[in-house]
Design a protein around this motif. Structure first.
Motif, PDB file in Angstrom:
ATOM      1  N   THR A   1       6.448   4.256  -8.616  1.00  0.00           N
ATOM      2  CA  THR A   1       6.580   5.361  -7.674  1.00  0.00           C
ATOM      3  C   THR A   1       6.173   4.860  -6.282  1.00  0.00           C
ATOM      4  O   THR A   1       5.412   3.888  -6.148  1.00  0.00           O
ATOM      5  N   PRO A   2       6.663   5.534  -5.229  1.00  0.00           N
ATOM      6  CA  PRO A   2       6.231   5.144  -3.872  1.00  0.00           C
ATOM      7  C   PRO A   2       4.702   5.171  -3.739  1.00  0.00           C
ATOM      8  O   PRO A   2       4.122   4.310  -3.069  1.00  0.00           O
ATOM      9  N   ARG A   3       4.040   6.121  -4.412  1.00  0.00           N
ATOM     10  CA  ARG A   3       2.583   6.224  -4.308  1.00  0.00           C
ATOM     11  C   ARG A   3       1.895   4.979  -4.877  1.00  0.00           C
ATOM     12  O   ARG A   3       0.950   4.450  -4.293  1.00  0.00           O
ATOM     13  N   THR A   4       2.356   4.521  -6.041  1.00  0.00           N
ATOM     14  CA  THR A   4       1.751   3.324  -6.636  1.00  0.00           C
ATOM     15  C   THR A   4       2.019   2.096  -5.777  1.00  0.00           C
ATOM     16  O   THR A   4       1.145   1.241  -5.588  1.00  0.00           O
ATOM     17  N   ARG A   5       3.228   2.013  -5.212  1.00  0.00           N
ATOM     18  CA  ARG A   5       3.507   0.860  -4.347  1.00  0.00           C
ATOM     19  C   ARG A   5       2.617   0.898  -3.112  1.00  0.00           C
ATOM     20  O   ARG A   5       2.117  -0.130  -2.662  1.00  0.00           O
ATOM     21  N   GLU A   6       2.367   2.104  -2.588  1.00  0.00           N
ATOM     22  CA  GLU A   6       1.458   2.197  -1.431  1.00  0.00           C
ATOM     23  C   GLU A   6       0.031   1.844  -1.841  1.00  0.00           C
ATOM     24  O   GLU A   6      -0.685   1.137  -1.115  1.00  0.00           O
ATOM     25  N   ASP A   7      -0.398   2.322  -3.025  1.00  0.00           N
ATOM     26  CA  ASP A   7      -1.754   1.991  -3.502  1.00  0.00           C
ATOM     27  C   ASP A   7      -1.927   0.480  -3.655  1.00  0.00           C
ATOM     28  O   ASP A   7      -3.015  -0.057  -3.423  1.00  0.00           O
ATOM     29  N   ASN A   8      -0.874  -0.192  -4.083  1.00  0.00           N
ATOM     30  CA  ASN A   8      -0.978  -1.635  -4.355  1.00  0.00           C
ATOM     31  C   ASN A   8      -0.587  -2.502  -3.164  1.00  0.00           C
ATOM     32  O   ASN A   8      -0.690  -3.731  -3.246  1.00  0.00           O
ATOM     33  N   ALA A   9      -0.183  -1.866  -2.061  1.00  0.00           N
ATOM     34  CA  ALA A   9       0.231  -2.635  -0.879  1.00  0.00           C
ATOM     35  C   ALA A   9      -0.921  -3.467  -0.321  1.00  0.00           C
ATOM     36  O   ALA A   9      -0.698  -4.492   0.326  1.00  0.00           O
ATOM     37  N   ARG A  10      -2.177  -3.057  -0.619  1.00  0.00           N
ATOM     38  CA  ARG A  10      -3.317  -3.802  -0.076  1.00  0.00           C
ATOM     39  C   ARG A  10      -3.381  -5.229  -0.611  1.00  0.00           C
ATOM     40  O   ARG A  10      -4.033  -6.075  -0.013  1.00  0.00           O
TER      41      ARG A  10
ATOM     42  N   THR B   1      -5.630  -5.637 -14.886  1.00  0.00           N
ATOM     43  CA  THR B   1      -5.830  -6.115 -13.523  1.00  0.00           C
ATOM     44  C   THR B   1      -6.235  -4.938 -12.645  1.00  0.00           C
ATOM     45  O   THR B   1      -6.379  -3.821 -13.127  1.00  0.00           O
ATOM     46  N   GLY B   2      -6.401  -5.176 -11.354  1.00  0.00           N
ATOM     47  CA  GLY B   2      -6.846  -4.129 -10.450  1.00  0.00           C
ATOM     48  C   GLY B   2      -8.306  -4.344 -10.109  1.00  0.00           C
ATOM     49  O   GLY B   2      -8.967  -5.237 -10.652  1.00  0.00           O
ATOM     50  N   SER B   3      -8.821  -3.511  -9.224  1.00  0.00           N
ATOM     51  CA  SER B   3     -10.202  -3.695  -8.772  1.00  0.00           C
ATOM     52  C   SER B   3     -11.225  -3.086  -9.736  1.00  0.00           C
ATOM     53  O   SER B   3     -12.346  -3.596  -9.844  1.00  0.00           O
ATOM     54  N   SER B   4     -10.839  -2.033 -10.472  1.00  0.00           N
ATOM     55  CA  SER B   4     -11.818  -1.357 -11.347  1.00  0.00           C
ATOM     56  C   SER B   4     -12.423  -2.282 -12.402  1.00  0.00           C
ATOM     57  O   SER B   4     -13.632  -2.184 -12.665  1.00  0.00           O
TER      58      SER B   4
ATOM     59  N   ASP C   1       6.530  -3.033   1.635  1.00  0.00           N
ATOM     60  CA  ASP C   1       7.871  -3.539   1.336  1.00  0.00           C
ATOM     61  C   ASP C   1       7.844  -4.770   0.442  1.00  0.00           C
ATOM     62  O   ASP C   1       8.838  -5.098  -0.202  1.00  0.00           O
ATOM     63  N   GLU C   2       6.720  -5.484   0.419  1.00  0.00           N
ATOM     64  CA  GLU C   2       6.615  -6.689  -0.412  1.00  0.00           C
ATOM     65  C   GLU C   2       6.204  -6.376  -1.845  1.00  0.00           C
ATOM     66  O   GLU C   2       6.241  -7.252  -2.707  1.00  0.00           O
ATOM     67  N   VAL C   3       5.771  -5.123  -2.111  1.00  0.00           N
ATOM     68  CA  VAL C   3       5.372  -4.754  -3.473  1.00  0.00           C
ATOM     69  C   VAL C   3       6.637  -4.588  -4.309  1.00  0.00           C
ATOM     70  O   VAL C   3       7.522  -3.809  -3.939  1.00  0.00           O
ATOM     71  N   PRO C   4       6.749  -5.328  -5.414  1.00  0.00           N
ATOM     72  CA  PRO C   4       7.958  -5.183  -6.229  1.00  0.00           C
ATOM     73  C   PRO C   4       8.175  -3.722  -6.655  1.00  0.00           C
ATOM     74  O   PRO C   4       7.222  -2.936  -6.759  1.00  0.00           O
ATOM     75  N   ILE C   5       9.422  -3.373  -6.911  1.00  0.00           N
ATOM     76  CA  ILE C   5       9.762  -1.993  -7.301  1.00  0.00           C
ATOM     77  C   ILE C   5       9.756  -1.854  -8.821  1.00  0.00           C
ATOM     78  O   ILE C   5       9.410  -0.809  -9.350  1.00  0.00           O
TER      79      ILE C   5
END
Ligand code: GLP
Length: 233
Positions: A150-159, A31-34, A165-169
């Motif tokens: 990681t916080p970075r991956t959650r921020e990357d996927n927040a879009r 999954t993902g945009s790539s 905060d809605e991105v699962p941990i």
């Protein structure tokens, strides 16, 4: 590792995948945009009769834990929407609603093995070098299991969600050892945000600090990158 720098990564990756399509083929999907241009290209080729997905099966890499399958951002929903429903391909993935997570991880490993293993695994790469959801620090021999994002991956996927905060941990992901068993791995990376991760994966030391670097140990990897993602090579 074969590295292809191209302005048409979707077409080049679709060429690599098309070479594996035959009745009974087993695809590993990401999954993902790539991967989206890859799916667009494969569906176009099916529509023109150039290839067929008849009797092709698929497995996904990973899933958010605790997100219902019906949630629009569950990877089960995403892959069906982006590709497999349009292709008419049956797809299995880790069940993010499993209550016995180790049992679900074991079921998933067994399902891949029972299918005869994965012929070609499509991968994206995270900005921190993760593949699937194998974050930095993942064992290079790991199997399907739960991981903490990681916080970075959650921020990357927040879009993809309303807010970070809605991105699962927690997630369930094929391990690096699981991914290495695919017979051919096709990694796609585009854009300048991926340049550092691509350089570390392709030219850096094999290290859990950059999980994608484990692909250097695989005998058949095609790394398809656009000029921006290749900038640090
Ligand atoms: C998520 C997925 C990965 C994917 C990564 C990069 O974290 N679990 O499989 O490679 O995102 O996604 P994108 O291609 O959207 O940058």
């Amino acid at each position: 590792m074969e590295v292809v720098v191209t302005t048409s990564p979707g077409e080049v990756a679709a060429d690599a995948i098309a070479g594996h399509l035959r009745p009974g083929a087993v695809l590993g999907l990401a999954t993902g945009s790539s991967p989206l241009p890859v799916y667009t290209s494969l569906l176009r080729r099916r529509d023109t009769g150039e290839l067929s997905f008849d009797s092709v099966r698929a497995f996904t890499l990973d899933e958010y834990l605790g997100l219902p399958r019906s949630h629009p951002q569950s990877y089960h929903s995403v892959i069906r929407r982006d590709f497999t429903d349009q292709a008419g391909i049956e797809v299995d993935g880790p069940d993010g609603e499993a209550t016995d997570v180790p049992a679900e991880a074991a079921r998933y490993e067994a399902a891949i093995a029972a299918a005869g293993g994965i012929d070609v695994q499509l991968l994206g790469i995270g900005t921190d070098g993760h593949i699937g959801f194998n974050e930095p620090g993942s064992s290079l021999a790991s199997r399907t299991r739960t991981k903490t994002l990681t916080p970075r991956t959650r921020e990357d996927n927040a879009r993809f969600f309303g807010s970070v905060d809605e991105v699962p941990i927690h997630v369930l992901t094929q391990g690096l050892g699981t991914i290495l068993e695919a017979r051919h791995v096709v990694l796609v990376a585009t854009g300048p945000a991926k340049a550092a991760a691509v350089a570390a994966a392709v030219e850096g030391p094999v290290s859990a600090y950059c999980p994608a670097s484990v692909l250097q140990l695989h005998p058949h990897v095609t790394c398809v990158v656009d000029p921006d993602a290749a900038a640090d090579l």
